[in-house]
Design a protein around this motif. Structure first.
Motif, PDB file in Angstrom:
ATOM      1  N   SER A  44      10.155   5.496   8.331  1.00 30.14           N
ATOM      2  CA  SER A  44       9.323   6.640   7.947  1.00 30.14           C
ATOM      3  C   SER A  44      10.162   7.740   7.314  1.00 30.14           C
ATOM      4  CB  SER A  44       8.569   7.189   9.170  1.00 30.14           C
ATOM      5  OG  SER A  44       7.461   7.970   8.754  1.00 30.14           O
ATOM      6  N   LEU A  45      11.054   7.339   6.423  1.00 27.89           N
ATOM      7  CA  LEU A  45      11.929   8.280   5.727  1.00 27.89           C
ATOM      8  C   LEU A  45      11.702   8.268   4.227  1.00 27.89           C
ATOM      9  CD1 LEU A  45      14.392  10.241   5.779  1.00 27.89           C
ATOM     10  CD2 LEU A  45      15.855   8.212   5.535  1.00 27.89           C
ATOM     11  N   ALA A  46      11.563   7.088   3.645  1.00 26.86           N
ATOM     12  CA  ALA A  46      11.527   6.966   2.185  1.00 26.86           C
ATOM     13  C   ALA A  46      10.422   7.805   1.556  1.00 26.86           C
ATOM     14  CB  ALA A  46      11.361   5.498   1.786  1.00 26.86           C
ATOM     15  N   GLN A  47       9.279   7.950   2.250  1.00 26.77           N
ATOM     16  CA  GLN A  47       8.162   8.680   1.655  1.00 26.77           C
ATOM     17  C   GLN A  47       8.436  10.167   1.490  1.00 26.77           C
ATOM     18  OE1 GLN A  47       8.110   7.038   4.602  1.00 26.77           O
ATOM     19  NE2 GLN A  47       6.483   7.785   5.948  1.00 26.77           N
ATOM     20  N   TYR A  48       9.421  10.686   2.243  1.00 26.07           N
ATOM     21  CA  TYR A  48       9.738  12.107   2.177  1.00 26.07           C
ATOM     22  C   TYR A  48      10.913  12.411   1.249  1.00 26.07           C
ATOM     23  CZ  TYR A  48       6.675  12.182   6.229  1.00 26.07           C
ATOM     24  OH  TYR A  48       5.597  12.024   7.075  1.00 26.07           O
ATOM     25  N   LEU A  49      11.449  11.387   0.588  1.00 25.34           N
ATOM     26  CA  LEU A  49      12.598  11.550  -0.298  1.00 25.34           C
ATOM     27  C   LEU A  49      12.179  11.432  -1.751  1.00 25.34           C
ATOM     28  CD1 LEU A  49      15.184   9.243   1.534  1.00 25.34           C
ATOM     29  CD2 LEU A  49      14.885  11.717   1.812  1.00 25.34           C
ATOM     30  N   THR A  50      12.849  12.189  -2.613  1.00 26.24           N
ATOM     31  CA  THR A  50      12.675  11.967  -4.041  1.00 26.24           C
ATOM     32  C   THR A  50      13.371  10.665  -4.416  1.00 26.24           C
ATOM     33  OG1 THR A  50      14.716  13.114  -4.646  1.00 26.24           O
ATOM     34  CG2 THR A  50      12.721  14.468  -4.427  1.00 26.24           C
ATOM     35  N   ALA A  51      13.110  10.184  -5.615  1.00 23.15           N
ATOM     36  CA  ALA A  51      13.764   8.951  -6.072  1.00 23.15           C
ATOM     37  C   ALA A  51      15.275   9.108  -6.059  1.00 23.15           C
ATOM     38  CB  ALA A  51      13.265   8.596  -7.469  1.00 23.15           C
ATOM     39  N   ALA A  52      15.764  10.275  -6.490  1.00 21.66           N
ATOM     40  CA  ALA A  52      17.213  10.510  -6.507  1.00 21.66           C
ATOM     41  C   ALA A  52      17.780  10.549  -5.096  1.00 21.66           C
ATOM     42  CB  ALA A  52      17.518  11.815  -7.245  1.00 21.66           C
ATOM     43  N   GLU A  53      17.046  11.153  -4.160  1.00 15.96           N
ATOM     44  CA  GLU A  53      17.525  11.217  -2.779  1.00 15.96           C
ATOM     45  C   GLU A  53      17.565   9.831  -2.150  1.00 15.96           C
ATOM     46  OE1 GLU A  53      15.940  15.703  -1.557  1.00 15.96           O
ATOM     47  OE2 GLU A  53      14.615  13.951  -1.357  1.00 15.96           O
ATOM     48  N   LEU A  54      16.574   8.999  -2.430  1.00 12.70           N
ATOM     49  CA  LEU A  54      16.595   7.640  -1.906  1.00 12.70           C
ATOM     50  C   LEU A  54      17.773   6.863  -2.471  1.00 12.70           C
ATOM     51  CD1 LEU A  54      15.405   5.321  -0.284  1.00 12.70           C
ATOM     52  CD2 LEU A  54      13.868   4.835  -2.203  1.00 12.70           C
ATOM     53  N   THR A  55      18.028   7.007  -3.765  1.00 13.32           N
ATOM     54  CA  THR A  55      19.171   6.324  -4.384  1.00 13.32           C
ATOM     55  C   THR A  55      20.473   6.746  -3.716  1.00 13.32           C
ATOM     56  OG1 THR A  55      18.058   6.067  -6.510  1.00 13.32           O
ATOM     57  CG2 THR A  55      20.457   6.026  -6.536  1.00 13.32           C
ATOM     58  N   ALA A  56      20.612   8.048  -3.454  1.00 10.96           N
ATOM     59  CA  ALA A  56      21.820   8.549  -2.800  1.00 10.96           C
ATOM     60  C   ALA A  56      21.965   7.970  -1.395  1.00 10.96           C
ATOM     61  CB  ALA A  56      21.794  10.073  -2.749  1.00 10.96           C
ATOM     62  N   CYS A  57      20.860   7.892  -0.666  1.00  8.55           N
ATOM     63  CA  CYS A  57      20.912   7.302   0.677  1.00  8.55           C
ATOM     64  C   CYS A  57      21.321   5.839   0.617  1.00  8.55           C
ATOM     65  CB  CYS A  57      19.558   7.435   1.359  1.00  8.55           C
ATOM     66  SG  CYS A  57      19.197   9.074   2.012  1.00  8.55           S
TER      67      CYS A  57
END
Length: 235
Positions: free
Chosen positions: A111-124
């Motif tokens: 339940s994390l990916a939905q709260y991230l921007t595309a760039a933030e997910l890529t960084a994670c």
């Protein structure tokens, strides 16, 4: 007015309809995560852990458990509650560099990916890949597909509440949520959504060999979970 999802999660909110809902959610999730731990000495990261009320159950199944959450208030409560517990480390996202590279056996991001921007997910994804040891696994769960609406989420919650003995509170909670700033924030900021193919492509681009899991973590089986392993260099 709440300006971001991080700010929303850093204060009291109406996501859990009562304490029983909150406890059942975290207990069930901890049981599922504990079953993912590959061996008793495993190094595990729970990224986006929230209140992690049953973290001790996961910690008992592994060698070291890193709990990471972006909300300072949540981290402070975790640190106070788990103070003196050997093998549990509470970190902010910007502190993940303290984890040595290639040492984690399991990363769970529920339940994390939905709260991230595309760039933030890529960084994670880049960080998780760096921290996982060869053969380590990433489980990215509770990913929202584009065609899943709020009504389906509500039905899943009510089924969970009926089973867990808090149906009346859930009905009232849904009414409160409809009037809360969560709904307004969801309209304004949105939730990131991915098709199965889109998420698999993102994982592949980040250097993972991935597949969709048969079951999501948690009660909402309308959402998706993915299991991934970092590919060897050049593969």
């Amino acid at each position: 007015m709440t300006a971001s999802w991080r700010e929303f999660w850093n204060r009291d909110n109406a996501i859990y309809v009562n304490d029983r809902h909150r406890a059942r959610h975290y207990a069930g999730l901890a049981g599922e995560v504990a079953l993912l731990v590959p061996h008793a000495a495993a190094q595990v990261l729970d990224h986006g852990c929230g209140e992690a009320l049953s973290a001790e159950r996961v910690a008992a199944a592994c060698g070291r458990l890193y709990l990471c959450d972006a909300a300072p208030r949540v981290r402070a409560a975790l640190a106070a509650r788990l103070a003196g517990r050997p093998g549990i480390v509470v970190l902010a996202p910007e502190e993940l560099g303290r984890i040595p590279d290639a040492t984690l056996d399991l990363v769970v991001a529920n339940s994390l990916a939905q709260y991230l921007t595309a760039a933030e997910l890529t960084a994670c994804l880049e960080v998780w890949r760096a921290k996982l040891r060869p053969g380590g696994r990433l489980v990215l769960a509770d990913v929202i597909p584009p065609d899943l609406g709020a009504a389906a989420d509500a039905r899943a919650l009510l089924a969970f509440a009926r089973e867990g003995g808090f149906l009346g509170a859930a009905l009232l909670g849904l009414a409160r949520t409809a009037l809360s700033d969560y709904r307004a924030l969801r309209r304004r900021l949105g939730l990131a959504r991915y098709t199965e193919a889109e998420m698999l492509a993102r994982l592949d681009a980040a250097g993972f060999r991935a597949a969709r899991r048969a079951r999501n973590l948690g009660h909402n089986q309308g959402r998706m979970a993915f299991e991934a392993e970092a590919r060897a260099a050049g593969a």
